[in-house]
Motif scaffolding. Structure first.
Motif, mmCIF file in Angstrom:
data_model
loop_
_atom_site.group_PDB
_atom_site.id
_atom_site.type_symbol
_atom_site.label_atom_id
_atom_site.label_comp_id
_atom_site.label_asym_id
_atom_site.label_seq_id
_atom_site.Cartn_x
_atom_site.Cartn_y
_atom_site.Cartn_z
ATOM 1 N N GLY A 216 95.514 143.157 -33.959
ATOM 2 C CA GLY A 216 95.502 142.710 -35.462
ATOM 3 C C GLY A 216 94.849 141.409 -35.839
ATOM 4 N N ILE A 217 96.015 140.395 -36.676
ATOM 5 C CA ILE A 217 95.095 139.649 -36.810
ATOM 6 C C ILE A 217 94.338 139.171 -35.292
ATOM 7 C CG2 ILE A 217 95.332 137.460 -38.073
ATOM 8 C CD1 ILE A 217 96.942 138.920 -39.781
ATOM 9 N N GLN A 218 93.111 138.165 -35.338
ATOM 10 C CA GLN A 218 92.782 137.586 -34.030
ATOM 11 C C GLN A 218 93.015 136.176 -34.153
ATOM 12 O OE1 GLN A 218 91.395 139.799 -31.775
ATOM 13 N NE2 GLN A 218 92.796 141.494 -33.071
ATOM 14 N N PRO A 219 92.802 135.951 -33.082
ATOM 15 C CA PRO A 219 92.586 134.642 -33.045
ATOM 16 C C PRO A 219 91.452 133.694 -33.765
ATOM 17 C CG PRO A 219 93.253 134.419 -30.506
ATOM 18 C CD PRO A 219 93.278 136.230 -32.118
ATOM 19 N N PRO A 220 91.035 132.946 -34.260
ATOM 20 C CA PRO A 220 92.031 132.069 -34.416
ATOM 21 C C PRO A 220 92.810 131.766 -35.492
ATOM 22 C CG PRO A 220 90.328 130.783 -35.499
ATOM 23 C CD PRO A 220 89.807 132.315 -34.709
ATOM 24 N N ALA A 221 92.764 132.470 -36.396
ATOM 25 C CA ALA A 221 93.593 132.890 -37.398
ATOM 26 C C ALA A 221 94.930 132.682 -36.295
ATOM 27 C CB ALA A 221 93.349 133.684 -38.255
ATOM 28 N N ALA A 222 96.211 132.754 -37.279
ATOM 29 C CA ALA A 222 96.912 133.027 -36.503
ATOM 30 C C ALA A 222 98.843 133.086 -37.222
ATOM 31 C CB ALA A 222 98.175 132.243 -35.549
ATOM 32 N N ASP A 223 98.911 134.718 -37.074
ATOM 33 C CA ASP A 223 100.397 134.958 -38.205
ATOM 34 C C ASP A 223 101.358 135.710 -37.619
ATOM 35 O OD1 ASP A 223 99.826 137.756 -36.922
ATOM 36 O OD2 ASP A 223 100.137 138.731 -38.852
ATOM 37 N N TRP A 224 102.715 135.722 -38.198
ATOM 38 C CA TRP A 224 103.908 135.663 -37.061
ATOM 39 C C TRP A 224 103.788 136.862 -35.995
ATOM 40 C CZ3 TRP A 224 107.080 135.416 -42.528
ATOM 41 C CH2 TRP A 224 107.634 134.153 -42.713
ATOM 42 N N GLY A 225 103.229 137.879 -35.970
ATOM 43 C CA GLY A 225 103.436 138.726 -34.839
ATOM 44 C C GLY A 225 102.229 138.335 -34.330
ATOM 45 N N SER A 226 101.148 138.072 -34.088
ATOM 46 C CA SER A 226 100.200 137.422 -33.088
ATOM 47 C C SER A 226 101.208 136.206 -32.204
ATOM 48 C CB SER A 226 99.039 136.498 -33.109
ATOM 49 O OG SER A 226 98.956 136.498 -34.146
ATOM 50 N N MET A 227 101.845 135.216 -33.581
ATOM 51 C CA MET A 227 102.663 134.612 -32.564
ATOM 52 C C MET A 227 103.519 135.028 -31.826
ATOM 53 S SD MET A 227 103.304 131.797 -35.951
ATOM 54 C CE MET A 227 104.771 131.048 -35.146
ATOM 55 N N VAL A 228 104.373 136.128 -32.023
ATOM 56 C CA VAL A 228 104.846 136.518 -30.489
ATOM 57 C C VAL A 228 104.354 137.495 -29.580
ATOM 58 C CG1 VAL A 228 106.318 138.473 -30.816
ATOM 59 C CG2 VAL A 228 106.662 137.580 -32.448
ATOM 60 N N HIS A 229 102.909 137.575 -29.837
ATOM 61 C CA HIS A 229 102.352 138.246 -28.858
ATOM 62 C C HIS A 229 102.082 136.887 -28.604
ATOM 63 C CE1 HIS A 229 99.524 140.377 -27.038
ATOM 64 N NE2 HIS A 229 98.427 139.205 -27.232
ATOM 65 N N ASP A 230 101.576 135.907 -28.565
ATOM 66 C CA ASP A 230 101.437 135.072 -27.671
ATOM 67 C C ASP A 230 102.280 134.068 -26.951
ATOM 68 O OD1 ASP A 230 98.998 135.591 -28.505
ATOM 69 O OD2 ASP A 230 99.018 133.898 -30.450
ATOM 70 N N ASN A 231 103.831 134.304 -27.480
ATOM 71 C CA ASN A 231 104.814 133.779 -26.871
ATOM 72 C C ASN A 231 105.210 134.017 -25.776
ATOM 73 O OD1 ASN A 231 103.979 130.598 -27.989
ATOM 74 N ND2 ASN A 231 104.482 131.575 -29.600
ATOM 75 N N ALA A 232 105.326 135.924 -25.598
ATOM 76 C CA ALA A 232 105.839 136.874 -25.406
ATOM 77 C C ALA A 232 106.615 136.919 -23.845
ATOM 78 C CB ALA A 232 104.897 137.992 -25.455
ATOM 79 N N GLN A 233 105.726 135.908 -23.893
ATOM 80 C CA GLN A 233 106.326 135.174 -21.266
ATOM 81 C C GLN A 233 106.663 134.165 -21.595
ATOM 82 O OE1 GLN A 233 104.455 136.724 -19.428
ATOM 83 N NE2 GLN A 233 103.795 137.960 -20.748
#
Lengths: 277, 319, 550
Positions: A216-233
């Motif tokens: 979906g939304i690619q870095p550097p823009a951050a949305d809630w979905g990608s924040m879940v993606h980035d912090n999944a680990q």
């Protein structure tokens, strides 16, 4: 309190409160957020404490501030996509219901094919071909999702066009514009408003899922979905970091759903409305 | 035979829809500015490299011929080769399809009876405790994204309690119960999400029947509540409920993509997401086609079953 | 069940009954009634009078949102309100049974009629399967249903409306109840079917000595079957008495008005045929098809200036189809409409503004003929502005004039249709048609959705407008009473064909064909002995030289 003669249950107040607070917080993000969104304030995945209420993210930025700014992206993009979805769906749906049979059957057949597949699968296909960017995502989602709105708008308009007052206008010789905007639209508004809410929920969750999948939304823009993606680990290390943006998504969706549920219950929709993928 | 004619027409319509979707899936690549080859190689590609790739992909023949060629291959079990690995897609896809079907089937077996049962109960006792509880819970789960449900379950059952693994690792030759153990968390996630939708819609369909005049007539004949529900409401709610179940198995198809990624489960969904980020078009097409077959097949089957439950279509005189 | 009981014993007694809906609405208030064994009580009233609610209360049943809040309902001296759920179940269907207005929706579509008729006796443990089926067949036979041995194998969608209504009676009678609650059981039927159902129903309950509460809005129907009548209005009792007393010497003004309205409908002989002036509309051999089905088959007649022509027929006769074709909403397959000198184009889309203006249509249901989101001022103002291209002030003046014409106050312009009563809405519809200054107004069942007294007012208004403005009416209706009161000429239609045409007086005095005769004989009159006479006359007529109608 009553709105348009209907008693407002307490759930609607809760929903309204959630939506209102969300809007205020993301609108005034720079004043509300404790830190700038890019500032590194601690270690990787620090647990929540008095300093960082929701802890820190994968590179040590304040989770709460990231959430507040990320909400701007999530809500805005979902709103824009929903707006276009409704515009295309309602426009074509009304057109199909109020012009001739040929237009109706051409539009309906195209929509049938698009409806024959889950939106996600078609969307993934498009992204594989065109790559991912915010405009492509909005265009894809609006087009695919408008098919669902088309069905509803067409059904609502059809139910109205068979009523005698629309026939009266037609027999008088009124044009398509008058029939759509003066006779049909005012009477179709209540279910369409509920549909807007329902579509918003769906779009909002859908974009979050795409971002979560990294499409979906690619870095550097951050949305809630990608924040879940980035912090999944973080989960594997005993942290909770991805739960906060995920909970934020859930909370906003619940808020809107509480209002939509009430709208649906006071304006019974044609069967099957909003009951699709 | 009215019903036979209906089944044949509906099945034919399903095949036709599948064809239309396959055309969309295949010719979607034509949307590209330039063509697949230039998109794959990027702007810095040399003309020679482009020409080689074009020839390799068969881009010099007209699109409809390529589609027919592809379709011919698909019908004979040849799904083409992956752009990234060069291996035949069918070999990668089939074991993953088996995994996905296992997971979806696991979730469906729990979800369908649970949701339909609770939905009917909630409708019969409209406004009762069960109704209010289930409508609140289902509102919550409808609003929760799949990955949120997944992470909550992981935190509770894997991190805190340590009962179940947080990653759904499966491999060939794995025993049935080990497989069940590995896939329980993803299956629970899917179940929760699907049950919420299915329960709400089952409840609505049953309520519609419960408020019909013939149910009132049955009550005024002095029949007990159980009798009215079993004899009068359910036979008429059956068609709508079958439709609801099919529609929600479709949710399952979508949900499975996200859940497979969360739990790193080797299924078709994960394969497709990987292929999309690598822009491996033939693999994406193949995965899309698999989902299309499942989705359209389910819907066709549901329509036929719903028709069989309808006495107007089934009914002929005599028993 | 209780065959041994004395015939004059009190079966049902209701004391001070009160039924409320929502927070404060009172549907039925302080009703007292007594019903003896085998007696039939007619509950008469307009829509919203609470008659169905009262009928259902005899089974201690109140529909969703309604509550029985006061009084006693004594069945054989025992108050049903004190019964628990099991006690109510044992009473319902066994001692008191219900027949709904619309049998088509009151039958479970997924069960055979036999299973539904037998369900009561089986579940209440009154009969075994064999006995219950024999009982059902006996009832089917008594009710004159076709091939009673096998009729029960049908599903509801395989039976006609009249058959279903009789099957519903069979279902209600299956446990031999002491009391039947009949909720408008013949209202949804055509008159020629109604007479059959009514006759069989009366015969059956007389044979079984069943008492009945007969809910209806139709005085003529209730006159045939009821021993006594109770008149309801706004949930309260207006008066009660024997059928003869109510029909011949009503004491309250409301009942007097109801009776007078019926008498007017019965006695009218149409309006004397005015000398035929210029023809306004010529229907020329019109044929209309829906696919393979011929809805209207070579129908032709003339409508003169200032004349009212009624097109009469039962459901499926094609009368409304003809009306829609006249305004161009449906295109005829053959033939056409000549208006003045010009042949009208088949579709309204190809008609000129003036052609569209000169023919106006008024619909059956005023509720859906007015856009609920437009004010009365907008609804009337638009056609004025559209057809006459006037200034805003002139439009306002014309709207006020239209409201005056139809007898509505001028301040209605700011109201929305939802704030008006049914009769007022229909007046607005008439005003909207008149806004175009039409020469011909087509009235499609304009009074059939209205209560009798309101309908009478609307008919008077239409007649008065014709005198003032000289418009012609093409009046589509199924109700012969309406025809008698308003029409100069009549066209009778049967299954798409025109079977009779002539002045109203001529048609009513000497019906020229079998169907018209049958139709006229089937219209109930407000005398207690009409049904017996009608049946007798039908027998004589059937046995006579004229060929019977299938």
């Amino acid at each position: 309190m009553k709105i348009a003669g209907h008693r407002v249950p307490v759930t609607v107040y809760i929903g309204g409160f959630i939506v209102l607070v969300t809007l205020i917080v993301i609108l005034f993000a720079p004043w509300v957020a404790p830190y700038p969104q890019t500032k590194i304030v601690g270690g990787v995945w620090d647990l929540p404490d008095a300093h960082d209420w929701l802890g820190t993210d994968s590179i040590g930025r304040d989770m709460l501030s990231r959430l507040i700014y990320g909400g701007r992206t999530s809500v805005t993009i979902a709103l824009v996509a929903t707006f276009f979805t409704m515009l295309i769906g309602v426009g074509l749906g009304f057109l199909a219901a109020s012009t001739n049979k040929l237009v109706d059957s051409i539009l309906s057949r195209i929509v049938d094919v698009l409806l024959a597949m889950p939106i996600l699968i078609f969307a993934l296909m498009v992204f594989a071909v065109l790559g991912t960017s915010i405009p492509i995502m909005i265009a894809t989602i609006s087009t695919l999702e408008s098919t669902r709105v088309f069905r509803l708008a067409r059904a609502v308009a059809m139910n109205i066009t068979v009523l005698d007052y629309v026939q009266v206008a037609r027999l008088r010789g009124e044009g398509v514009g008058w029939v759509i905007f003066r006779e049909i639209l005012p009477n179709a508004l209540p279910p369409l408003i509920a549909e807007f809410g329902l579509r918003f929920c769906f779009t909002f969750l859908f974009i979050a899922s795409l971002s979560f999948l990294g499409l979906g939304i690619q870095p550097p823009a951050a949305d809630w979905g990608s924040m879940v993606h980035d912090n999944a680990q973080a989960i594997s290390f005993g942290g909770f970091a991805p739960l906060f943006p995920a909970a934020a998504i859930a909370l906003v969706t619940i808020g809107v759903n509480l209002i939509v549920d009430w709208l649906l219950s006071i304006h019974a929709l044609p069967a099957g409305a909003g009951a699709e993928v | 035979m009215e019903i036979l004619r209906f089944i044949v027409t509906r099945a034919a319509l399903g095949v036709l829809t599948l064809l239309a979707v396959s055309i969309l899936l295949y010719l979607g690549t034509q949307l590209l500015p330039g063509d697949v080859a230039s998109a794959l190689l990027g702007q810095s590609a040399t003309p020679e490299a482009l020409a080689v790739l074009r020839a390799k992909l068969g881009l010099n023949t007209p699109a409809y011929l390529r589609y027919l060629h592809w379709l011919w291959g698909v019908v004979h079990g040849n799904l083409g080769s992956s752009l990234t690995t060069g291996t035949p897609i069918a070999g990668v896809l089939l074991p993953r399809l088996a995994n996905t079907l296992f997971l979806a089937g696991y979730a469906a077996i729990i979800a369908v009876p649970l949701a339909v049962g609770l939905g009917i109960l909630a409708a019969i006792r409209e406004g009762g405790i069960l109704d209010r509880l289930s409508s609140t819970l289902s509102l919550a789960t409808i609003s929760f994204p799949e990955f949120f449900v997944s992470y909550i379950l992981i935190v509770v059952f894997a991190s805190q309690l340590g009962w179940l693994p947080s990653l759904a690792t499966v491999y060939g030759g794995m025993g049935f119960w080990n497989r069940i153990d590995a896939t329980t968390l993803p299956a629970m996630t899917l179940t929760l999400v699907v049950v919420a939708h299915m329960l709400r819609m089952t409840r609505t369909s049953t309520l519609a029947v419960m408020s019909s005049p013939y149910v009132e007539t049955a009550f005024l004949k002095g029949l007990s509540r159980t009798r009215v529900v079993l004899n009068h409401a359910l036979p008429n709610a059956l068609g709508p409920i079958i439709a609801v179940v099919a529609l929600n198995l479709a949710y399952l198809v979508v949900g499975v993509v996200v859940v497979e990624v969360v739990f790193v489960y080797p299924g078709v969904g994960q394969l497709m997401v990987d292929a999309v980020s690598k822009r491996d078009l033939p693999t994406v097409q193949a995965c899309g086609l698999v989902f299309a077959v499942a989705f359209i097949g389910l819907n066709t089957l549901a329509d036929i079953l719903a028709a069989l439950a309808n006495p107007r279509l089934r009914g002929s005189r005599g028993r | 069940m209780n065959q041994s009981a004395r015939p004059d014993e009190t079966l049902l007694e209701i004391k001070g009954l009160r039924i409320e809906a929502g927070v404060s609405a009172v549907l039925v208030d302080s009703i007292d009634l007594v019903l003896r064994r085998g007696e039939v009580l007619g509950l008469i009233g307009e829509s919203g009078a609470g008659k169905s609610t009262l009928g259902l209360a005899a089974m201690v049943y109140a529909r969703a949102g309604c509550r029985i809040t006061g009084g006693e309902i004594l069945l054989s001296g025992k108050d049903l309100r004190t019964l628990d759920a099991a006690g109510r179940r044992a009473m319902r269907g066994v001692r008191v049974a219900y027949v709904a207005q619309s049998a088509a929706s009151a039958f479970n579509p997924a069960m055979t009629l036999m299973d539904q008729v037998c369900e009561g006796p089986l579940r209440h443990g009154l009969m075994g399967r064999k006995e219950a089926e024999a009982n059902a067949v006996a009832l089917f036979t008594a009710l004159d249903l076709p091939s009673p041995q096998t009729f029960g194998r049908r599903y509801p969608h395989e039976a006609s409306g009249g058959q279903l209504q009789r099957a519903m009676v069979a279902m209600a009678m299956s446990c031999r109840p002491d009391l039947l609650v009949l909720d408008e059981p013949t209202t949804a039927l055509d008159v020629t079917t109604q007479i059959e159902v009514l006759a069989k129903l009366r015969e059956l309950i007389r044979d079984h000595g069943t008492a009945a509460l007969y809910v209806t809005h139709d005085l003529s129907v209730v006159a045939q079957i009821a021993d006594r009548i109770l008149v309801l209005r706004h949930g309260k009792m207006v008066e009660t008495g024997t059928t003869a007393e109510i029909l011949t010497a009503p004491s309250s003004p409301y009942t007097r008005a109801l009776v007078a309205e019926r008498q007017a409908a019965m006695s009218g002989q149409g309006i004397a045929g005015a000398p035929r002036a210029a023809t306004v509309l010529a229907v020329e051999d019109v044929t209309i098809k829906y696919g393979n089905l011929t809805a209207v088959d070579r129908v032709g007649f003339l409508v003169g200036r200032g004349e009212t022509v009624a097109v009469v027929g039962e459901s499926g006769s094609g009368k409304s189809t003809l009306a829609y074709a006249a305004v161009g909403q449906i295109e005829p397959a053959d033939g056409g409409f000549r208006f003045g000198d010009a042949l009208l184009p088949p579709s309204y889309k190809s008609r000129s503004l003036d052609q569209r203006r000169r023919i106006q249509l008024i619909y059956q249901l005023p509720d859906i003929a007015l856009n609920p989101r437009q004010t009365i001022g907008d609804i009337l103002g638009r056609p004025v502005a559209f057809f006459e291209k006037m200034s805003r002030a002139a439009v306002r003046a014309r709207v006020a004039e239209l409201l005056r014409l139809v007898g509505l106050p001028e301040d209605f312009t700011v109201r929305l249709p939802g704030q008006l009563s049914g009769g007022q809405k229909q007046r607005v519809c008439i005003a909207r048609a008149l806004a175009a200054r039409p020469e011909l107004v087509i009235c499609d069942e304009v009074t059939s959705a209205l209560d009798p007294l309101v309908a009478e007012e609307i008919l008077k208004l239409l007649k008065q407008l014709q005198d003032e403005l000289g418009v012609s009416y093409l009046f589509i209706t199924h109700d012969l009473g309406t025809v008698k009161r308003i029409a100069h000429r009549v066209v009778v239609m049967l299954k798409g064909r025109m079977v009779a045409e002539g002045t109203t007086a001529a048609i009513f005095d000497a019906p020229p064909d079998d169907y018209t005769r049958k139709l006229l004989l089937s219209v109930p009159e407000m005398r207690t002995d009409w049904l017996d006479e009608a049946l007798e006359r039908r027998e004589i007529w059937r046995a006579g030289p004229a060929p019977a109608i299938a």
